[in-house]
Enzyme design. Structure first.
Site, short mmCIF file in Angstrom:
data_model
loop_
_atom_site.label_atom_id
_atom_site.label_comp_id
_atom_site.label_asym_id
_atom_site.label_seq_id
_atom_site.Cartn_x
_atom_site.Cartn_y
_atom_site.Cartn_z
CG ASP A 176 -2.07 0.97 1.07
OD1 ASP A 176 -3.22 0.53 0.90
OD2 ASP A 176 -1.82 2.21 1.11
CB ILE A 177 0.76 4.27 -2.13
CG1 ILE A 177 1.83 5.17 -2.69
CG2 ILE A 177 -0.50 5.04 -1.82
CD1 ILE A 177 1.51 5.71 -4.09
CG HIS B 128 -6.80 -2.89 2.89
ND1 HIS B 128 -6.09 -1.72 2.75
CD2 HIS B 128 -8.00 -2.67 2.31
CE1 HIS B 128 -6.83 -0.83 2.12
NE2 HIS B 128 -8.01 -1.38 1.84
CG HIS C 124 -8.59 -3.02 -2.59
ND1 HIS C 124 -9.52 -2.33 -3.34
CD2 HIS C 124 -8.47 -2.33 -1.43
CE1 HIS C 124 -9.92 -1.26 -2.67
NE2 HIS C 124 -9.31 -1.25 -1.50
CD GLN D 117 -14.76 -0.64 -3.11
OE1 GLN D 117 -15.95 -0.87 -2.91
NE2 GLN D 117 -14.05 -1.28 -4.01
CG ASN E 276 -12.83 -0.73 3.27
OD1 ASN E 276 -13.35 -1.07 4.33
ND2 ASN E 276 -11.65 -0.14 3.21
P1 AMP Z 1 -9.91 1.37 0.14
O1 AMP Z 1 -10.30 2.56 0.98
O2 AMP Z 1 -10.21 0.07 0.80
O3 AMP Z 1 -10.47 1.48 -1.27
O4 AMP Z 1 -8.32 1.42 0.06
C1 AMP Z 1 -7.59 1.87 -1.04
C2 AMP Z 1 -6.13 1.76 -0.68
O5 AMP Z 1 -5.37 1.91 -1.85
C3 AMP Z 1 -5.63 2.82 0.32
O6 AMP Z 1 -5.09 2.17 1.46
C4 AMP Z 1 -4.57 3.56 -0.48
O7 AMP Z 1 -3.47 4.00 0.31
C5 AMP Z 1 -4.16 2.54 -1.52
N1 AMP Z 1 -3.61 3.07 -2.75
C6 AMP Z 1 -4.10 4.05 -3.53
N2 AMP Z 1 -3.33 4.24 -4.61
C7 AMP Z 1 -2.31 3.35 -4.52
C8 AMP Z 1 -1.19 3.04 -5.33
N3 AMP Z 1 -0.93 3.71 -6.47
N4 AMP Z 1 -0.35 2.07 -4.92
C9 AMP Z 1 -0.58 1.39 -3.77
N5 AMP Z 1 -1.64 1.63 -2.97
C10 AMP Z 1 -2.50 2.59 -3.33
#
Ligand code: AMP
Length: 125
Positions: free
Chosen positions: A38-39, A111, A109, A103, A96
């Site tokens: 995760d970024i 986590h 995805h 979400q 989520n």
């Molecule tokens: P959600 O709220 O469950 O949709 O989580 C989306 C997740 O994606 C968050 O934890 C972000 O930090 C992560 N995210 C968004 N863009 C990227 C990316 N380019 N690379 C890795 N993780 C990302």
């Protein structure tokens, strides 16, 4: 996918990662799944596992994915957690779906959080 659920948007950020348009820090790849860090990590281990197929969320994936995709995906989650070294100490998975769950990225995805004490379940909004 329920009737009210969104249609899949191929412009979402994880679709772009899958197409190689933007980079990711890859942790694992299988026939039907990709895992990357995760970024914006919320724990020492915070890895996302995504299916390669176009599914909006668990709601969509659970309804439409093939048995092969589902098996591969679940095995990927376990494999990633073991490879990250958190299977012994413990980890949390989170998926989520939709507005109430906040979400952000509309490509399914899971986590994987670990590497520290994570507390109990969820907090009140
Ligand atoms: P959600 O709220 O469950 O949709 O989580 C989306 C997740 O994606 C968050 O934890 C972000 O930090 C992560 N995210 C968004 N863009 C990227 C990316 N380019 N690379 C890795 N993780 C990302």
């Amino acid at each position: 996918m329920s009737e009210r659920a969104m249609a899949y948007d191929p412009g979402n950020i994880f679709a772009r990662i899958l197409r190689g348009e933007i980079p990711c820090k890859k942790a694992f790849e299988s026939e039907h799944a990709l895992a990357f860090h995760d970024i914006n990590p919320q724990a020492p281990v915070h890895i996302l596992v995504i299916p390669k197929g176009a599914y909006v969320s668990l709601d969509d994936f659970s309804a439409k994915a093939s048995a092969a995709e589902i098996v591969d995906f679940v095995r990927a989650v376990g494999e990633v957690a073991r490879a990250a070294g958190v299977a012994q100490t413990g980890y949390r998975t989170l998926a989520n779906h939709g507005q109430d769950a906040h979400q952000d990225v509309a490509h399914f995805h899971v986590h994987i959080f670990g590497g520290r004490r994570l507390g109990r379940m969820i907090t009140k909004a």
